[in-house]
Design a protein around this motif. Structure first.
Motif, PDB file in Angstrom:
ATOM      1  N   MET A  21       0.868  -1.086  -0.059  1.00  0.00           N
ATOM      2  CA  MET A  21      -0.019  -0.028  -0.063  1.00  0.00           C
ATOM      3  C   MET A  21       0.917   1.165   0.071  1.00  0.00           C
ATOM      4  O   MET A  21       1.831   1.452   0.912  1.00  0.00           O
ATOM      5  N   THR A  22       0.812   2.236  -0.872  1.00  0.00           N
ATOM      6  CA  THR A  22       1.369   3.453  -0.945  1.00  0.00           C
ATOM      7  C   THR A  22       0.907   4.275   0.139  1.00  0.00           C
ATOM      8  O   THR A  22      -0.222   4.574   0.505  1.00  0.00           O
ATOM      9  N   ARG A  23       1.869   4.743   0.868  1.00  0.00           N
ATOM     10  CA  ARG A  23       1.514   5.736   2.062  1.00  0.00           C
ATOM     11  C   ARG A  23       1.919   7.075   1.680  1.00  0.00           C
ATOM     12  O   ARG A  23       3.180   7.461   1.300  1.00  0.00           O
ATOM     13  N   TRP A  24       1.086   8.167   2.007  1.00  0.00           N
ATOM     14  CA  TRP A  24       1.313   9.373   1.731  1.00  0.00           C
ATOM     15  C   TRP A  24       1.383  10.402   3.002  1.00  0.00           C
ATOM     16  O   TRP A  24       0.405  10.329   3.757  1.00  0.00           O
ATOM     17  N   ALA A  25       2.355  11.141   2.813  1.00  0.00           N
ATOM     18  CA  ALA A  25       2.683  12.147   3.872  1.00  0.00           C
ATOM     19  C   ALA A  25       2.467  13.336   3.272  1.00  0.00           C
ATOM     20  O   ALA A  25       3.220  13.814   2.353  1.00  0.00           O
ATOM     21  N   THR A  26       1.436  14.248   3.297  1.00  0.00           N
ATOM     22  CA  THR A  26       1.180  15.484   2.514  1.00  0.00           C
ATOM     23  C   THR A  26       1.539  16.721   3.518  1.00  0.00           C
ATOM     24  O   THR A  26       1.450  16.599   4.862  1.00  0.00           O
ATOM     25  N   PHE A  27       1.943  17.610   2.951  1.00  0.00           N
ATOM     26  CA  PHE A  27       2.449  19.005   3.699  1.00  0.00           C
ATOM     27  C   PHE A  27       1.854  19.962   3.154  1.00  0.00           C
ATOM     28  O   PHE A  27       1.632  20.152   1.963  1.00  0.00           O
ATOM     29  N   ASP A  28       1.614  21.152   3.861  1.00  0.00           N
ATOM     30  CA  ASP A  28       1.439  22.364   3.635  1.00  0.00           C
ATOM     31  C   ASP A  28       3.046  22.838   3.542  1.00  0.00           C
ATOM     32  O   ASP A  28       3.901  22.443   4.354  1.00  0.00           O
ATOM     33  N   CYS A  29       3.206  23.680   2.705  1.00  0.00           N
ATOM     34  CA  CYS A  29       4.724  24.348   2.439  1.00  0.00           C
ATOM     35  C   CYS A  29       5.025  25.564   3.023  1.00  0.00           C
ATOM     36  O   CYS A  29       6.009  25.498   3.984  1.00  0.00           O
ATOM     37  N   PHE A  30       4.354  26.638   3.046  1.00  0.00           N
ATOM     38  CA  PHE A  30       4.877  27.817   3.598  1.00  0.00           C
ATOM     39  C   PHE A  30       4.318  27.889   5.060  1.00  0.00           C
ATOM     40  O   PHE A  30       3.219  28.013   5.221  1.00  0.00           O
ATOM     41  N   GLY A  31       5.448  28.054   5.847  1.00  0.00           N
ATOM     42  CA  GLY A  31       5.122  28.063   7.412  1.00  0.00           C
ATOM     43  C   GLY A  31       5.286  26.764   7.885  1.00  0.00           C
ATOM     44  O   GLY A  31       5.793  26.572   9.327  1.00  0.00           O
ATOM     45  N   THR A  32       5.330  25.550   7.268  1.00  0.00           N
ATOM     46  CA  THR A  32       5.686  24.050   7.740  1.00  0.00           C
ATOM     47  C   THR A  32       7.192  24.050   7.272  1.00  0.00           C
ATOM     48  O   THR A  32       7.872  23.628   7.978  1.00  0.00           O
ATOM     49  N   LEU A  33       7.377  23.997   6.023  1.00  0.00           N
ATOM     50  CA  LEU A  33       8.663  23.690   5.421  1.00  0.00           C
ATOM     51  C   LEU A  33       9.561  24.810   5.027  1.00  0.00           C
ATOM     52  O   LEU A  33      10.808  24.665   5.199  1.00  0.00           O
ATOM     53  N   VAL A  34       8.915  25.900   4.698  1.00  0.00           N
ATOM     54  CA  VAL A  34       9.468  27.268   4.562  1.00  0.00           C
ATOM     55  C   VAL A  34       9.079  28.296   5.319  1.00  0.00           C
ATOM     56  O   VAL A  34       7.991  28.256   5.516  1.00  0.00           O
ATOM     57  N   ASP A  35      10.163  29.033   5.725  1.00  0.00           N
ATOM     58  CA  ASP A  35       9.885  30.222   6.794  1.00  0.00           C
ATOM     59  C   ASP A  35       8.951  31.406   6.019  1.00  0.00           C
ATOM     60  O   ASP A  35       9.687  32.314   5.707  1.00  0.00           O
ATOM     61  N   TRP A  36       7.973  31.142   6.111  1.00  0.00           N
ATOM     62  CA  TRP A  36       6.773  32.178   5.529  1.00  0.00           C
ATOM     63  C   TRP A  36       6.899  33.516   6.054  1.00  0.00           C
ATOM     64  O   TRP A  36       6.913  34.557   5.634  1.00  0.00           O
ATOM     65  N   ARG A  37       7.061  33.297   7.586  1.00  0.00           N
ATOM     66  CA  ARG A  37       6.995  34.555   8.406  1.00  0.00           C
ATOM     67  C   ARG A  37       8.203  35.355   8.121  1.00  0.00           C
ATOM     68  O   ARG A  37       8.164  36.503   7.784  1.00  0.00           O
ATOM     69  N   HIS A  38       9.362  34.753   7.936  1.00  0.00           N
ATOM     70  CA  HIS A  38      10.861  35.441   7.359  1.00  0.00           C
ATOM     71  C   HIS A  38      10.488  36.280   6.296  1.00  0.00           C
ATOM     72  O   HIS A  38      11.088  37.010   5.917  1.00  0.00           O
ATOM     73  N   GLY A  39       9.855  35.337   5.241  1.00  0.00           N
ATOM     74  CA  GLY A  39       9.947  35.783   4.088  1.00  0.00           C
ATOM     75  C   GLY A  39       8.912  36.956   3.689  1.00  0.00           C
ATOM     76  O   GLY A  39       9.476  37.746   3.026  1.00  0.00           O
ATOM     77  N   ILE A  40       7.961  37.043   4.427  1.00  0.00           N
ATOM     78  CA  ILE A  40       6.860  38.226   4.141  1.00  0.00           C
ATOM     79  C   ILE A  40       7.611  39.380   5.069  1.00  0.00           C
ATOM     80  O   ILE A  40       7.586  40.587   4.585  1.00  0.00           O
ATOM     81  N   ALA A  41       7.974  39.158   6.233  1.00  0.00           N
ATOM     82  CA  ALA A  41       8.940  40.221   6.758  1.00  0.00           C
ATOM     83  C   ALA A  41       9.976  41.000   6.102  1.00  0.00           C
ATOM     84  O   ALA A  41      10.111  42.046   6.319  1.00  0.00           O
ATOM     85  N   THR A  42      10.933  39.919   5.540  1.00  0.00           N
ATOM     86  CA  THR A  42      11.893  40.584   4.854  1.00  0.00           C
ATOM     87  C   THR A  42      11.497  41.393   3.690  1.00  0.00           C
ATOM     88  O   THR A  42      12.240  42.250   3.330  1.00  0.00           O
ATOM     89  N   GLY A  43      10.618  40.796   2.820  1.00  0.00           N
ATOM     90  CA  GLY A  43      10.036  41.658   1.663  1.00  0.00           C
ATOM     91  C   GLY A  43       9.680  42.869   2.081  1.00  0.00           C
ATOM     92  O   GLY A  43       9.718  43.962   1.471  1.00  0.00           O
ATOM     93  N   ILE A  44       8.947  42.918   3.188  1.00  0.00           N
ATOM     94  CA  ILE A  44       8.493  44.192   3.579  1.00  0.00           C
ATOM     95  C   ILE A  44       9.479  45.203   4.067  1.00  0.00           C
ATOM     96  O   ILE A  44       9.629  46.353   3.880  1.00  0.00           O
ATOM     97  N   GLU A  45      10.525  44.522   4.546  1.00  0.00           N
ATOM     98  CA  GLU A  45      11.579  45.330   5.281  1.00  0.00           C
ATOM     99  C   GLU A  45      12.462  46.038   3.939  1.00  0.00           C
ATOM    100  O   GLU A  45      13.081  46.998   4.079  1.00  0.00           O
ATOM    101  N   LEU A  46      12.379  45.354   2.823  1.00  0.00           N
ATOM    102  CA  LEU A  46      12.988  45.955   1.646  1.00  0.00           C
ATOM    103  C   LEU A  46      12.513  47.259   1.120  1.00  0.00           C
ATOM    104  O   LEU A  46      13.025  48.306   0.897  1.00  0.00           O
ATOM    105  N   LEU A  47      11.292  47.303   1.438  1.00  0.00           N
ATOM    106  CA  LEU A  47      10.520  48.632   1.236  1.00  0.00           C
ATOM    107  C   LEU A  47      10.178  49.650   2.174  1.00  0.00           C
ATOM    108  O   LEU A  47      10.198  50.773   2.263  1.00  0.00           O
ATOM    109  N   PHE A  48       9.995  49.081   3.532  1.00  0.00           N
ATOM    110  CA  PHE A  48       9.949  49.694   4.543  1.00  0.00           C
ATOM    111  C   PHE A  48      10.841  49.393   5.748  1.00  0.00           C
ATOM    112  O   PHE A  48      10.627  48.692   6.803  1.00  0.00           O
ATOM    113  N   PRO A  49      12.106  49.842   5.741  1.00  0.00           N
ATOM    114  CA  PRO A  49      13.021  49.304   6.688  1.00  0.00           C
ATOM    115  C   PRO A  49      12.545  49.483   8.258  1.00  0.00           C
ATOM    116  O   PRO A  49      12.128  50.586   8.507  1.00  0.00           O
TER     117      PRO A  49
END
Length: 220
Positions: free
Chosen positions: A1-29
């Motif tokens: 039987m194939t077993r599946w592990a599914t993931f949300d990506c942003f916030g779970t595997l990738v640091d979404w909060r860092h990405g959003i905050a850093t993008g905002i910092e580029l415009l509004f230090p």
């Protein structure tokens, strides 16, 4: 039987909060951390208003509303900064080892993501570990916490509660709908959110020890 592990990506595997905050910092230090919390309020609203809107535009419109609420002047072309930077958002240090360990234990891996196909394609190169399947918001024409991602995955790959565990950081976007659909689930509570842990079958503060937890949830 194939077993599946599914993931949300942003916030779970990738640091979404860092990405959003850093993008905002580029415009509004100096305003990134503060405006991240404002942005967090707007993004689910924008997604709910027009579920077929591409994620690049969700990012841009959410940033526009964030800047407007803060009384900041956002140059029109600068609204694209988050979508442009997303492929470079950092992967959490525990992500690649956890994905590799799951594959080694015989699990197939999939992403159920509130994202566009091109953006998640760029992100997959940073994960390094091969991903077997992807379902995007662009594919299903809606955003989680809607059920379409989960239903499309189940229909496409024959996934059921007997061979599927969903792993995600977002209580709102992932744990709540997965429980409603009877999908076994592991909540990655990276930020010690005070939401009800009973919505999940198991709770971890990160991805360390994920294989053992997924195997236990699957066996139950």
């Amino acid at each position: 039987m194939t077993r599946w592990a599914t993931f949300d990506c942003f916030g779970t595997l990738v640091d979404w909060r860092h990405g959003i905050a850093t993008g905002i910092e580029l415009l509004f230090p100096g305003r990134g951390a503060e405006l991240l919390e404002v942005y967090n309020r707007f993004e689910p609203q924008v997604q709910a208003e027009q579920p077929v809107r591409r994620y690049r535009e969700v990012l841009a419109e959410s940033l526009r509303r964030t800047a407007a609420e803060a009384g900041l002047d956002l140059v029109p072309d600068d609204a694209s900064v988050l979508g442009t930077g997303l492929p470079y958002w950092p992967v959490f240090p525990d992500t690649r080892p956890a994905l590799a360990a799951l594959r080694a234990a015989g699990w197939r891996l999939a992403l159920l993501t509130n994202c566009d196909r091109d953006l998640i394609g760029e992100t997959q190169r940073r994960l390094v570990v091969p991903i077997d399947a992807v379902v995007t918001a662009e594919d299903v024409g809606s955003y989680k916490p809607g059920h379409a991602h989960f239903e499309r995955f189940a229909e496409s790959f024959g996934a059921t509660a007997e061979n599927w565990v969903h792993i995600a950081q977002s209580h709102f976007h992932d744990m709540v709908p997965a429980r409603a659909l009877g999908i076994p689930r592991v909540w990655i509570n990276r930020h010690a959110d005070p939401h009800d842990p009973a919505v999940a079958d198991a709770v971890l503060p990160g991805l360390d020890g994920l294989v053992e937890t997924v195997e236990r949830v699957h066996a139950a």
